[in-house]
Design an enzyme around this catalytic site. Structure first.
Site, PDB file in Angstrom:
ATOM      1  N   ASP A  53       0.861  -1.167   0.000  1.00  0.00           N
ATOM      2  CA  ASP A  53       0.000   0.000   0.000  1.00  0.00           C
ATOM      3  C   ASP A  53       0.913   1.237   0.000  1.00  0.00           C
ATOM      4  OD1 ASP A  53      -2.105   1.750   0.045  1.00  0.00           O
ATOM      5  OD2 ASP A  53      -3.192   0.713   1.622  1.00  0.00           O
TER       6      ASP A  53
ATOM      7  N   GLU B  72     -10.689   6.720   4.125  1.00  0.00           N
ATOM      8  CA  GLU B  72      -9.698   6.130   5.022  1.00  0.00           C
ATOM      9  C   GLU B  72      -9.859   6.638   6.461  1.00  0.00           C
ATOM     10  OE1 GLU B  72      -5.804   5.392   3.283  1.00  0.00           O
ATOM     11  OE2 GLU B  72      -6.554   5.933   1.322  1.00  0.00           O
TER      12      GLU B  72
END
Ligand code: BGC
Ligand code: BGC
Length: 613
Positions: free
Chosen positions: A312, A503
């Site tokens: 990521d 997020e």
């Protein structure tokens, strides 16, 4: 080094066999002359395996290392792609070319491909984006409901249609690598990424994501199952990077980990998913980006994953007690094949080089990583056309046909949670439509739309209010928006909701209608409507349940709309009764925000709940 020599030996053996016996068997050409041998990787009549072997045997260390690095578009030029043999370029949230149209994207990617074509071996880059609910960074793309809404629809045929439209819109811009689907099994609605998951139920996650992966990849667009592993199970208070729960830790035994968290990856691997992204989060205190057991032994070994594993966004930077160079070594030795290093990609290249030179990473590990990446590139046809297969685009970008699919998705995703008979509305009625989410494409779409955190900038779409107006206009009904005239209405429709977020910025421990991520005008709109003494229909636009327990008695009907995307008219169609409700809760709806994750005594509506007309 050994495997590498073995490959050359088997290649020579095959050449020998072809010359003497004419072996073969498949419809793919086999190696037969030394002249052709030089061209094998460029010739798509050979199998991917032969092409990978051939190309790998021609590559030097710098060329191999470059393949393993992915840079963000704002930080790299086409000339740098050439100079460092970079394997992949991507767009982070909100990172678009100035001309944010299909043409602008194609022009940009063409330039990167030109940089790659100018290298000695001409290996194309693969360009990645987060097309998590349609091709959402691009202006005027069709935006679908976020995954939680698709979990409510729970329809694999619908998933295939959505994957087709998404792939077609991606190909219209030359993008062939999607960081989707998110296969998180969501456990805690305080998590800011709750809406990116389909459900708290592992079977729903498995079925919907595999349908999506299969269909997307028939277009030669690579899918990514993310975020490996247990990103949806982290515990409140353990969050990292300044967040409350996002990127946090889960304490879990292996039996449960495999049954509940590994299962979607098992299914994705069976579906042939080409890429898997590692999660920022930790399992039992170990950052996933450093977990060799889970990446190499479990994912690549036990599950037999053959695609490539990507980090990521700067995910390796969170590996504790190590400097950057050491983090690269730990991650690659744990089994990571491609490093998403938006900013420090050049440092990643030098760290890899150094690690190979001092033996901290073996050439065998490098060859394995590069072979995996090249396999995906050959299989997608990037060596033949780095912009993807345009033949697969049937309908136009943002077209009416594509919007029809999104409307279908919205209709199927709505969940009716209460109805005393006020719904369906009649088209001849006078309806007062109000509330802070009634007239906003931006709020309907939520995070990951144009910008990372979502955006109130205009992208084309129909708001819920406009949807009501469109239908009422055709049938002699009246939509009232002026509070002064609201007393003439037969019924009030109040559209409340959440701010858009993505997020950890959406981590929210309060979950009320007037705190945390709730929209400022929610309560005011509800109170105003109550004073009218008319039936109230409440629609909530949100990425997760919010606590409605004390208000529910005031509402004659209550509809959860999730984050429906650009096609707001579909809501009006269902509320007017042109279609029945189909959606059911893919998650449990709590009574209060204290007993979380949800315990038995805190359930307002159970998973699977959803009324119909
Ligand atoms: C997210 C990923 C995403 C990546 C690239 C990260 O912050 O966690 O889901 O694919 O950024 O935008
Ligand atoms: C990017 C996102 C990324 C995030 C990670 C943002 O600036 O736009 O794609 O996920 O940073 O922190």
């Amino acid at each position: 080094m050994k495997g590498y020599k073995r490959d050359i030996l088997s290649l020579l053996l095959c050449v020998f066999l072809v010359l003497t016996t004419g072996c073969g068997g498949s419809d793919k050409k086999t190696v037969n002359t030394s002249v052709e041998e030089n061209q094998i990787y460029k010739d798509n009549t050979y199998s991917t395996e032969d092409r990978v072997k051939d190309l790998l045997s021609k590559m030097n260390v710098d060329e191999k290392i470059g393949q393993m690095v992915q840079a963000e578009r704002v930080n790299i030029t086409p000339e740098e792609v050439r100079k460092y043999y970079i394997g992949s370029v991507f767009s982070g949230g909100g990172s678009t070319p100035k001309d944010n149209s299909p043409k602008g994207w194609i022009e940009m990617i063409k330039q990167y491909q030109q940089g790659a074509a100018n290298t000695r071996l001409g290996i194309p880059i693969i360009y990645g984006v987060d097309a998590v609910h349609g091709h959402n960074l691009v202006k005027d793309a069709v935006i679908f409901p976020h995954n939680i809404g698709l979990g409510a629809a729970n329809n694999t045929e619908l998933m295939k249609k959505i994957a087709s439209v998404t792939a077609e819109e991606m190909l219209a811009t030359g993008v062939t690598y999607n960081f989707a689907p998110c296969v998180a099994v969501t456990k805690d609605l305080r998590w800011g990424r709750y809406y990116e998951g389909y459900s708290e139920k592992v079977d729903i996650v498995k079925n919907l994501s595999s349908a999506y992966i299969n269909q997307l990849q028939t277009y030669n667009v690579a899918a990514t199952a993310k975020h490996y592993i247990a990103d949806g199970a982290t515990e409140w208070g353990t969050g990292d990077n300044g967040y409350k729960i996002d990127q946090g830790n889960v304490e879990i035994d292996e039996d449960k980990l495999f049954k509940e968290e590994l299962a979607p990856y098992d299914e994705a691997v069976k579906s042939g998913v080409k890429s898997i992204m590692v999660s920022f989060s930790s399992v039992n205190g170990i950052k996933n980006h450093s977990n060799k057991y889970l990446i190499t032994e479990v994912l690549k070994g036990k599950l037999g994953f053959k695609g490539f594993v990507i980090t990521d966004w700067e995910g390796i930077h969170q590996i504790p007690d190590a400097e950057f160079e050491e983090q690269v070594v730990i991650a690659v030795n744990a089994g990571i094949d491609m490093l998403m290093e938006p900013n420090k990609w050049k440092d990643a290249v030098s760290a890899l080089k150094k690690a190979v030179n001092n033996g901290k990473i073996t050439m065998e590990r490098i060859d394995d990583a590069v072979a995996r990446i090249l396999t995906v590139k050959f299989d997608l046809g990037l060596f033949e056309n780095g912009l993807g297969d345009e033949k697969l685009i049937r309908n136009g970008f943002g077209s009416k046909e594509h919007r029809e699919v999104a409307k279908e998705a919205v209709r199927e995703s709505l969940v009716l949670l209460k109805n005393d008979g006020v719904l369906p509305l009649k088209k001849s009625q006078k309806i007062y439509v109000t509330g802070p989410a009634a007239d906003s494409v931006g709020l309907q779409c939520g995070g990951w739309t144009i910008d990372w955190q979502g955006n109130m900038r205009q992208t084309s779409g129909t708001t819920i209010l406009k949807g009501f107006k469109n239908i009422a206009e055709k049938h002699g009904g009246t939509i009232i928006t002026d509070i002064e005239k609201a007393k003439d209405a037969d019924v009030a429709v109040v559209v409340i909701g959440e701010e858009s977020y993505a997020e950890g910025q959406g981590d929210d421990g309060s979950l009320g209608l007037d705190n945390g991520m709730a929209l400022k005008g929610n309560i005011e709109a509800l109170e105003e409507a109550k004073k009218l003494n008319k039936p109230i229909v409440t629609i909530m636009v949100s990425g997760r349940p919010r606590i409605v327990t004390e208000y529910l008695k005031d509402w004659n009907a209550f509809v959860e709309a999730w984050l429906p995307g650009t096609e707001g008219e579909a809501l009006a169609e269902v509320l007017y009764g042109d279609y029945n409700f189909k959606g059911t809760l893919p998650v449990t709806w709590p009574k209060n925000s204290h007993n979380l994750p949800i315990k038995e005594e805190n359930i307002l509506f159970p998973i699977g709940y959803g009324l119909k007309y």
